[in-house]
Design an enzyme around this catalytic site. Structure first.
Site, PDB file in Angstrom:
ATOM      1  CG  HIS A 172      45.469  30.077  30.251  1.00 46.33           C
ATOM      2  ND1 HIS A 172      46.504  29.639  30.997  1.00 46.33           N
ATOM      3  CD2 HIS A 172      45.533  29.917  28.918  1.00 46.33           C
ATOM      4  CE1 HIS A 172      47.281  29.142  29.900  1.00 46.33           C
ATOM      5  NE2 HIS A 172      47.014  29.359  28.834  1.00 46.33           N
ATOM      6  CB  CYS A 219      25.730  29.424  28.559  1.00 44.61           C
ATOM      7  SG  CYS A 219      24.219  28.343  27.957  1.00 44.61           S
ATOM      8  CB  CYS A 258      21.897  29.621  30.458  1.00 43.90           C
ATOM      9  SG  CYS A 258      22.366  31.146  29.760  1.00 43.90           S
ATOM     10  CB  THR A 283      54.776  31.613  33.604  1.00 42.79           C
ATOM     11  OG1 THR A 283      54.493  30.581  32.639  1.00 42.79           O
ATOM     12  CG2 THR A 283      55.609  32.552  32.782  1.00 42.79           C
ATOM     13  CB  SER A 284      56.583  26.482  34.947  1.00 44.05           C
ATOM     14  OG  SER A 284      55.377  26.070  34.567  1.00 44.05           O
ATOM     15  CB  ALA A 327      56.958  37.831  41.568  1.00 42.40           C
TER      16      ALA A 327
END
Ligand code: BJW
Length: 252
Positions: A125, A133, A152, A193-194, A237
């Site tokens: 992700h 850019c 940029c 993680t769900s 965790a």
């Protein structure tokens, strides 16, 4: 089964089998970063449609920049450091003979800071410390605030830079490599993680159906697809992951 002493229930896990690990926001919670869907999570404070979609960014780029600038600053806080779960995964990567691919949904850099090697780590992700850019496609390291006015550094165009993160409706990164690894692994671990966001939420089924992998959920509570896993460890965790890694390495 909850809070059970972790143990691999499948007897045929070979040290030469590869391991794919998926991590989510829960692994970084004890490092001081918010999750998304818990009672005190990010989506309780802002609407995901406003800050995590291309449409939200088109409507209000300044608002989206402010949201990611604040999270970038939090990640730079000296108190935000990797925890025992990140560190245990480094040990597993270094010592497991069959190889480990670490796929994180997180945009923080805590796996890198703990010592996970970049070649075995995929940020599906995106990454908070990178910007992209849109017009020219070049990706840059970026640790300070980002604004619409920043040109940029490559093409010089204004208004084209955006956080290098994957919003809803966009394609996650490196999917081909992830799929390849899932279809060959002997063990799939899902940590913190769900299991609500696809395609990551479907990885357990790919590993099970295409590789006949042993699948384990290590999460504070049962996630959305919990019943799809062979084994469950419901705990913090920072406790569950080191214990599970110790158990795996003790069997070598
Ligand atoms: C602890 C703990 C502790 C707490 N110890 N545990 C209808 C059906 C199916 C799919 C879709 C649909 N409509 C649309 C879709 C697709 C959509 C989607 O999945 N939507 C769902 C909401 C339904 N997905 C997409 O759009 C994705 N792209 C896509 O699908 O492209 C097409 C495609 C097709 C085919 C193949 C491939 C692609 C893109 C998704 C992008 C997600 N982006 C975000 C934002 C990223 C940038 C940012 O950080 O701002 O990613 S959203 C957010 O959710 C973030 C996370 O990575 C992601 C997952 O969240 P995570 O990590 O699971 O966090 P939580 O909070 O949900 O869970 C934390 C867990 O930890 C909890 O269970 C706690 O209990 C636990 N926990 N403390 C252990 N101490």
């Amino acid at each position: 089964m909850t809070n059970a002493l972790p143990e691999i229930t499948r007897s045929d896990l070979d040290p030469e089998d590869s391991i794919v690990i998926l991590t989510g926001a829960g692994i970084s919670k004890e490092s001081g970063l918010d999750t998304f869907r818990d009672a005190d999570g990010i989506w309780k404070k802002v609407r995901l449609e406003d800050v995590a979609t291309p449409e939200g960014f088109a409507r209000d780029p300044d608002g989206v920049h402010a949201f990611y600038n604040a999270r970038r600053r939090t990640l730079l806080d000296t108190e935000v450091v990797p925890n025992a779960a990140h560190e245990a995964l480094v040990r597993l990567e270094r010592e497991w003979p069959g190889g480990v691919l670490l796929v994180t949904q997180n945009i923080d850099d805590l796996h890198e800071r703990a010592g996970s090697s970049p070649e075995n780590l995929i940020h599906m992700h995106g990454e908070l410390f990178k910007v992209r850019c849109d017009p020219c496609g070049v990706i840059f390291d970026w640790r300070t605030d980002l604004s619409r006015q920043d040109p940029c550094p490559a093409c010089g165009r204004p208004e084209g830079l955006r956080p290098h993160v994957v919003w809803f409706g966009e394609m996650p990164l490196d999917m081909e490599r992830i799929h390849h690894a899932l279809t060959r692994c002997g063990l799939f671990l899902s940590i913190g993680t769900s299991g609500t966001v696809y395609p990551a939420a479907g990885f357990v089924q790919v590993a099970k159906l295409e590789a006949d992998a042993h699948t384990v959920e290590l999460n504070l509570e049962a996630g959305e697809g919990s019943s799809l896993f062979d084994q469950h460890v419901h705990d913090l965790a920072s406790r569950a992951v080191p214990a599970f890694v110790d158990m795996l390495l003790a069997g070598l």
